[in-house]
Design an enzyme around this catalytic site. Structure first.
Site, PDB file in Angstrom:
ATOM      1  N   LYS A  22      22.398  63.514  17.047  1.00  0.00           N
ATOM      2  CA  LYS A  22      22.054  62.253  16.291  1.00  0.00           C
ATOM      3  C   LYS A  22      21.169  61.111  16.989  1.00  0.00           C
ATOM      4  CE  LYS A  22      25.498  58.801  16.604  1.00  0.00           C
ATOM      5  NZ  LYS A  22      24.989  57.839  16.962  1.00  0.00           N
ATOM      6  N   ASN A  23      21.464  61.107  18.275  1.00  0.00           N
ATOM      7  CA  ASN A  23      20.754  59.990  18.962  1.00  0.00           C
ATOM      8  C   ASN A  23      19.248  60.250  19.243  1.00  0.00           C
ATOM      9  OD1 ASN A  23      23.233  58.257  18.618  1.00  0.00           O
ATOM     10  ND2 ASN A  23      23.966  58.797  20.908  1.00  0.00           N
ATOM     11  N   ARG A  92      24.137  49.888  13.073  1.00  0.00           N
ATOM     12  CA  ARG A  92      23.962  48.868  13.991  1.00  0.00           C
ATOM     13  C   ARG A  92      22.571  49.304  14.870  1.00  0.00           C
ATOM     14  NH1 ARG A  92      22.514  48.877  18.673  1.00  0.00           N
ATOM     15  NH2 ARG A  92      22.277  46.734  19.685  1.00  0.00           N
ATOM     16  N   CYS A 116      29.607  45.636  16.811  1.00  0.00           N
ATOM     17  CA  CYS A 116      30.133  46.891  16.071  1.00  0.00           C
ATOM     18  C   CYS A 116      31.501  46.918  16.723  1.00  0.00           C
ATOM     19  CB  CYS A 116      29.138  48.067  16.198  1.00  0.00           C
ATOM     20  SG  CYS A 116      29.235  48.712  17.832  1.00  0.00           S
ATOM     21  N   ARG A 121      26.790  43.835  20.425  1.00  0.00           N
ATOM     22  CA  ARG A 121      25.533  44.775  20.632  1.00  0.00           C
ATOM     23  C   ARG A 121      24.295  43.783  21.053  1.00  0.00           C
ATOM     24  NH1 ARG A 121      27.151  50.056  19.467  1.00  0.00           N
ATOM     25  NH2 ARG A 121      25.366  50.725  20.417  1.00  0.00           N
ATOM     26  N   PRO A 122      24.168  43.126  22.147  1.00  0.00           N
ATOM     27  CA  PRO A 122      22.887  42.158  22.059  1.00  0.00           C
ATOM     28  C   PRO A 122      21.693  43.136  22.207  1.00  0.00           C
ATOM     29  CG  PRO A 122      24.226  42.616  24.309  1.00  0.00           C
ATOM     30  CD  PRO A 122      25.139  43.228  23.257  1.00  0.00           C
ATOM     31  N   ILE A 123      20.569  42.500  21.738  1.00  0.00           N
ATOM     32  CA  ILE A 123      19.195  43.290  21.976  1.00  0.00           C
ATOM     33  C   ILE A 123      18.276  42.212  22.861  1.00  0.00           C
ATOM     34  CG2 ILE A 123      19.740  44.456  19.686  1.00  0.00           C
ATOM     35  CD1 ILE A 123      18.016  42.369  18.373  1.00  0.00           C
ATOM     36  N   ASP A 124      18.800  41.504  23.573  1.00  0.00           N
ATOM     37  CA  ASP A 124      17.849  40.648  24.440  1.00  0.00           C
ATOM     38  C   ASP A 124      16.971  41.611  25.217  1.00  0.00           C
ATOM     39  OD1 ASP A 124      20.689  41.432  25.711  1.00  0.00           O
ATOM     40  OD2 ASP A 124      19.712  40.490  27.456  1.00  0.00           O
ATOM     41  N   LEU A 125      17.364  42.612  25.744  1.00  0.00           N
ATOM     42  CA  LEU A 125      16.351  43.582  26.452  1.00  0.00           C
ATOM     43  C   LEU A 125      15.355  43.975  25.714  1.00  0.00           C
ATOM     44  CD1 LEU A 125      18.920  45.583  28.508  1.00  0.00           C
ATOM     45  CD2 LEU A 125      17.753  43.328  29.264  1.00  0.00           C
ATOM     46  N   ASP A 305      29.594  58.185  25.733  1.00  0.00           N
ATOM     47  CA  ASP A 305      29.985  58.769  24.448  1.00  0.00           C
ATOM     48  C   ASP A 305      31.026  59.765  24.378  1.00  0.00           C
ATOM     49  OD1 ASP A 305      26.684  58.354  22.984  1.00  0.00           O
ATOM     50  OD2 ASP A 305      28.232  56.804  23.415  1.00  0.00           O
ATOM     51  N   ILE A 327      29.804  51.097  30.755  1.00  0.00           N
ATOM     52  CA  ILE A 327      28.596  50.963  29.953  1.00  0.00           C
ATOM     53  C   ILE A 327      28.886  49.660  28.729  1.00  0.00           C
ATOM     54  CG2 ILE A 327      26.812  51.691  28.175  1.00  0.00           C
ATOM     55  CD1 ILE A 327      26.706  52.679  31.197  1.00  0.00           C
ATOM     56  N   ARG A 397      30.036  59.605  10.549  1.00  0.00           N
ATOM     57  CA  ARG A 397      28.706  58.921  10.901  1.00  0.00           C
ATOM     58  C   ARG A 397      28.057  60.013  11.941  1.00  0.00           C
ATOM     59  NH1 ARG A 397      29.221  54.186  13.970  1.00  0.00           N
ATOM     60  NH2 ARG A 397      26.916  54.750  14.316  1.00  0.00           N
TER      61      ARG A 397
HETATM   62  C1  EPZ Z   1      22.498  54.294  22.679  1.00  0.00           C
HETATM   63  O1  EPZ Z   1      22.915  53.110  22.089  1.00  0.00           O
HETATM   64  C2  EPZ Z   1      23.535  55.255  21.804  1.00  0.00           C
HETATM   65  N1  EPZ Z   1      22.938  55.262  20.225  1.00  0.00           N
HETATM   66  C3  EPZ Z   1      24.813  55.257  21.983  1.00  0.00           C
HETATM   67  O2  EPZ Z   1      25.504  56.031  21.424  1.00  0.00           O
HETATM   68  C4  EPZ Z   1      25.256  55.295  23.349  1.00  0.00           C
HETATM   69  O3  EPZ Z   1      26.406  54.679  23.850  1.00  0.00           O
HETATM   70  C5  EPZ Z   1      24.259  54.496  24.165  1.00  0.00           C
HETATM   71  O4  EPZ Z   1      22.969  54.598  24.026  1.00  0.00           O
HETATM   72  C6  EPZ Z   1      24.314  54.338  25.767  1.00  0.00           C
HETATM   73  O5  EPZ Z   1      24.215  55.567  26.160  1.00  0.00           O
HETATM   74  C7  EPZ Z   1      21.905  55.679  19.989  1.00  0.00           C
HETATM   75  O6  EPZ Z   1      21.104  56.371  20.544  1.00  0.00           O
HETATM   76  C8  EPZ Z   1      21.734  55.424  18.540  1.00  0.00           C
HETATM   77  P1  EPZ Z   1      22.163  50.749  25.171  1.00  0.00           P
HETATM   78  P2  EPZ Z   1      22.218  51.765  22.626  1.00  0.00           P
HETATM   79  O7  EPZ Z   1      21.127  49.824  24.927  1.00  0.00           O
HETATM   80  O8  EPZ Z   1      20.709  52.064  22.641  1.00  0.00           O
HETATM   81  C9  EPZ Z   1      23.865  46.353  26.848  1.00  0.00           C
HETATM   82  C10 EPZ Z   1      26.985  57.150  19.772  1.00  0.00           C
HETATM   83  O9  EPZ Z   1      28.408  56.807  19.757  1.00  0.00           O
HETATM   84  N2  EPZ Z   1      22.526  46.008  26.367  1.00  0.00           N
HETATM   85  O10 EPZ Z   1      21.882  51.779  26.289  1.00  0.00           O
HETATM   86  O11 EPZ Z   1      22.770  50.576  21.617  1.00  0.00           O
HETATM   87  C11 EPZ Z   1      24.677  46.903  25.586  1.00  0.00           C
HETATM   88  O12 EPZ Z   1      25.437  45.958  25.110  1.00  0.00           O
HETATM   89  C12 EPZ Z   1      26.470  55.619  20.136  1.00  0.00           C
HETATM   90  O13 EPZ Z   1      26.676  57.833  19.599  1.00  0.00           O
HETATM   91  C13 EPZ Z   1      22.254  44.740  26.431  1.00  0.00           C
HETATM   92  O14 EPZ Z   1      23.067  44.049  27.072  1.00  0.00           O
HETATM   93  O15 EPZ Z   1      22.767  51.573  24.067  1.00  0.00           O
HETATM   94  C14 EPZ Z   1      25.760  47.922  26.224  1.00  0.00           C
HETATM   95  O16 EPZ Z   1      26.691  47.335  26.914  1.00  0.00           O
HETATM   96  C15 EPZ Z   1      27.528  54.607  20.363  1.00  0.00           C
HETATM   97  N3  EPZ Z   1      21.028  44.132  25.881  1.00  0.00           N
HETATM   98  C16 EPZ Z   1      24.967  48.575  27.175  1.00  0.00           C
HETATM   99  O17 EPZ Z   1      23.709  47.755  27.558  1.00  0.00           O
HETATM  100  C17 EPZ Z   1      20.296  45.084  25.213  1.00  0.00           C
HETATM  101  O18 EPZ Z   1      19.165  44.252  24.879  1.00  0.00           O
HETATM  102  C18 EPZ Z   1      24.132  50.068  26.873  1.00  0.00           C
HETATM  103  O19 EPZ Z   1      23.254  49.746  25.781  1.00  0.00           O
HETATM  104  C19 EPZ Z   1      20.613  46.326  24.945  1.00  0.00           C
HETATM  105  C20 EPZ Z   1      21.878  46.777  25.420  1.00  0.00           C
END
Ligand code: EPZ
Length: 416
Positions: A22-23, A92, A116, A121-125, A305, A327, A397
């Protein structure tokens, strides 16, 4: 709303084909926007999240056909650069479309992806990196509006190896002039799969899977054909199910090196796990031995995950297991439902201590999120008596017809 009815107590025996990840398929579907061509993706899983991504591609003007495990996307006809609120809310992780839309159209408009079940789920990065590449970003009435003048590549240092941010930067960087280096990039295998797809479209990109990824911007105009990598979290899920219920399961078409930390945890708990090429077999006898402490980390550490699924197995293992969820800030929502089934779990912030019990008992429980739902199914399969599991749309999902796979292994589960 559909539910699963599970009668627990049966050993699991048989073979499981591991589906495409999926990812990996989600960012690669988003990446098909960039080359304005005909892209053929094989080994695509049949998931609600994939359906949502296809809806977005069609809304943007792409032609998308699905035949079995193959999805063909022709993005030549793309004529929109916005994703409406209702489509963003469905999934999301739709934020992964931001980079490719900007790369193709030079502008993008998406509603802020809501939080979610795992918390905000911030996207600041994502946004911070894109603005460093020359994207002007403003927020208007809950929508992110991006305009890119001339995007120039540069070094991007991520304060956290965010998977989504790494992917969005890779995708946007294909349209930058010059070289973009992502330093402290996420190293998840799905990022390597995305790189391999992008290379087939003509992108000059290297380093995925390591901490530094280099992208040299240029025209990615080749049509591409790609087979999606196996889903390591699906594989980890079925390993936990076998460990919790006892039995003998063979996973086919898996990638053993992607589930090394799960294999190590379960082997320490006494499971007999063998690897032969892309086959993993697990033999497990109840009661499951002690599972060592688990700390979720970015890849190659233990995957967040798979935390809930291993916790379900720990509920009936010997001794106590400490889980540290580093995480996400809110990824223990499945604990309350496991406790309803008789589990002994204490949570304090990002730490949970699970003390194994002789037997869980069936109960009516509710899925709180995708992987928490998988954990409840594992717990119900090894519990005594009947469980009714509701809100199973979360599970659909990310797992392809999970009840059919479990039933083929002898588990007593039906969807009503
Ligand atoms: C991906 O989500 C996966 N989803 C998630 O899988 C997985 O849990 C996650 O990576 C970590 O491995 C997909 O690939 C579609 P992150 P993503 O950005 O990209 C914080 C599942 O069950 N963060 O690595 O959203 C965030 O809040 C799903 O299949 C910021 O603070 O994960 C989190 O605490 C769930 N600012 C941490 O980083 C940002 O701009 C990890 O987030 C982005 C993230």
């Amino acid at each position: 709303m559909e539910k699963f009815i599970v009668q627990g107590g049966k050993r699991l025996e048989g073979a499981v084909h591991i589906n495409g990840a999926k990812n990996s398929v989600l960012p690669i579907l988003a990446a098909t926007l960039i080359n304005a061509g005909e892209n053929i993706l094989h080994n695509c899983p049949d998931l609600r999240d994939v359906d949502s991504a296809i809806k977005i591609l069609r809304y943007l003007g792409c032609r998308v056909e699905r035949s079995g495990k193959t999805i063909t996307v022709n993005s030549a006809g793309m004529d929109r650069w916005d994703i409406p609120h209702e489509l963003m809310r469905e999934m999301r992780s739709s934020v992964i479309f931001l980079g490719p839309i900007i790369a193709r159209c030079g502008r993008a408009r998406l509603s802020m992806p809501g939080g979610c079940e795992l918390g905000p789920r911030p996207i600041d990065l994502h946004l911070g990196a894109l603005s460093k590449l020359g994207v002007e970003i403003s927020e208007e009435r809950g929508e992110i509006v991006c305009r890119s003048g001339s995007m120039r590549g540069r070094d991007i240092i991520l304060s956290f190896p965010s998977v989504g941010a790494t992917e969005n930067i890779m995708l946007a960087a294909t349209a930058c002039s010059g070289v973009t280096r992502i330093i402290t990039a996420a190293r998840e295998p799905e990022i390597y799969d995305l790189q391999q797809f992008l290379i087939k479209t003509g992108a000059a990109i290297s380093g995925a899977g390591e901490s530094e990824i280099t992208v040299t911007g240029g025209k990615t105009r080749n049509d591409a054909s790609h087979s999606i990598m196996p889903d390591r979290i699906e594989a980890a899920t079925y390993l936990c199910a076998a460990a919790a219920c006892g039995g003998s399961i063979m996973l086919e078409d898996a990638e053993p090196e992607h589930v090394g930390t799960m294999i190590s945890s379960l082997a320490e708990a006494g499971c007999d796990i063998k690897i032969a090429g892309r086959r993993i077999t697990i033999d497990s006898e109840r009661p499951l031995g002690h599972i060592p402490p688990v700390r979720t980390m970015p890849f190659p550490g233990f995957p967040t995950d798979a935390q809930a699924q291993l916790m379900a197995a720990a509920c009936v293992a010997q001794g106590s297991t400490l889980f540290l969820e580093t995480i996400f800030e809110n990824r223990f929502r499945h604990v309350g439902e496991l406790v309803r089934m008789g589990a002994d779990i204490r949570v304090s912030g990002r730490a949970a201590v699970v003390s194994g019990v002789e037997r869980l008992h069936g109960a009516p429980v509710r899925c709180t999120d995708l992987r928490g739902g998988a954990a409840l199914i594992i717990a119900a399969l090894c519990a005594e008596g009947e469980s009714e599991i509701s809100d199973i749309y979360h599970v659909d999902r990310g797992y392809e017809h999970m009840e059919k796979t479990i039933a083929s292994l002898g588990g007593r589960i039906r969807r009503i």
